[in-house]
Design an enzyme around this catalytic site. Structure first.
Site, PDB file in Angstrom:
ATOM      1  N   GLU A 226       5.542  28.572  46.081  1.00 55.32           N
ATOM      2  CA  GLU A 226       4.190  28.123  45.545  1.00 55.32           C
ATOM      3  C   GLU A 226       3.839  26.846  46.434  1.00 55.32           C
ATOM      4  OE1 GLU A 226       2.148  30.006  43.621  1.00 55.32           O
ATOM      5  OE2 GLU A 226       3.746  31.291  43.663  1.00 55.32           O
ATOM      6  N   ASP A 254      15.002  19.462  54.351  1.00 56.92           N
ATOM      7  CA  ASP A 254      15.179  18.290  55.158  1.00 56.92           C
ATOM      8  C   ASP A 254      14.134  18.019  56.284  1.00 56.92           C
ATOM      9  OD1 ASP A 254      17.544  18.024  53.560  1.00 56.92           O
ATOM     10  OD2 ASP A 254      18.626  18.920  55.087  1.00 56.92           O
TER      11      ASP A 254
END
Length: 322
Positions: A226, A254
């Protein structure tokens, strides 16, 4: 702006690729690869790919430091890791035709003098012109309140702090009197802090608004397929980019953190922050190791990001605490 990452529990990521993982069966590896890793290391590597000078702090075992030293040398990352006795942990990533299975080790125990020495070095770096990224789990020997204490010390020196961790270290950091400036939880981590289910963008906005009321400046909630929710000064939006041909999901979160730092270093608005950090994350999905595609590829991905308003934080919601 001077940028540093702090990785108290780095890891060598050993990635094994198989055709189709079936628990309990014998498999033949199609490929095996090792990369210097750990959340802050991945962030520093992606920032270096983007051309941002970055300093990497952390605790690194002397016995197998070569991969990290090679990465820093190759990408001109300033290596401020403190070498400690023993070996850095090795995490196993099993990649098949459907998903990535992570098996993460706890890490070697750290003694108090080594920990305090590295903290002092990070503090010496901190200043009003710095952004410091605190990433990842804490190794044995580190108190769970370490991030909460370090955030207070760094912000006391004028630094901005981005925290990306989970579990008790995250909860304690968000309970402290001095919160981080920026956080990037996922839905599960947000639910753990709130003590209630967080399953939709609406849920995420409601809970993120409480964190904003506690003084967190920018909240980015990863929501998987999403996309992500971005909340900054009561303005909220979502960002999505369709993903095709995933090579590896390792380090995508990251890379998003690196994109946040890159955008903040340019002092751009919230929509550009969302576009760049989403493009970093999706660009990383197509590559192995802690690497980004070239700048033109990232800029092209930015143009494809779909941005939608998620509304504004209501004053009543912003006054709630948890």
């Amino acid at each position: 702006m001077r940028v540093a990452t702090v990785t108290f529990n780095p890891a060598i990521d050993q990635t094994i690729t198989v055709d189709h993982l079936i628990p309990g069966e014998v498999h033949r590896a199609r490929a095996v690869r090792q990369n210097a890793g750990g959340k802050g290391v991945n962030v520093a590597s992606c920032l270096a790919d983007w051309g941002i000078p970055v300093t990497a702090f952390g605790l690194l075992g002397r016995e197998n430091a070569a991969l990290f030293e090679a990465l820093c040398a190759e990408k001109t990352i300033a290596d401020r890791f403190l070498r400690i006795p023993g070996a850095t942990r090795v995490n196993l990533k099993i990649v098949d035709d459907r998903d990535t299975t992570d098996i993460n080790m706890g890490g070697a125990a750290v003694d108090a003098p080594a920990l305090e020495k590295q903290i002092a070095q990070v503090e010496a770096f901190a200043g009003s012109d710095s952004l410091i990224v605190l990433s990842g789990s804490l190794p044995p020997g580190c108190p769970p309140g370490l991030y909460a204490e370090l955030i207070a010390r760094l912000r006391g020196r004028g630094a901005r702090v981005l925290l990306d961790t989970s579990g008790l270290p995250l909860l304690l950091a968000l309970q402290g009197d001095t919160p981080p400036n920026i956080i990037k939880p996922n839905l599960r981590e947000l639910a753990e802090w709130a003590g209630e289910p967080v399953e939709t963008a609406e849920d995420a906005l409601r809970i993120a608004t409480r964190l904003a009321a506690k003084g967190v400046e920018l909240i980015v909630v990863s929501m998987g397929a999403e996309g992500a929710l971005f909340l900054f000064h009561s303005v909220a939006l979502t960002a999505r980019l369709r993903v095709e041909g995933v090579t590896s999901t390792v380090g995508a979160g990251d890379a998003m953190v690196a994109g946040l730092v890159a955008a903040l270093s340019d002092a751009v608005g919230l929509e550009e922050i969302a576009r760049l950090s989403t493009a970093f994350a999706v660009g990383k999905l197509g590559l192995a190791g802690p690497n980004l595609p070239d700048r033109d590829a990232i800029l092209a991905l930015m143009e494809q990001v779909t941005i939608a308003s998620a509304g504004r934080a209501e004053a009543g919601e912003a006054g709630e605490t948890t």
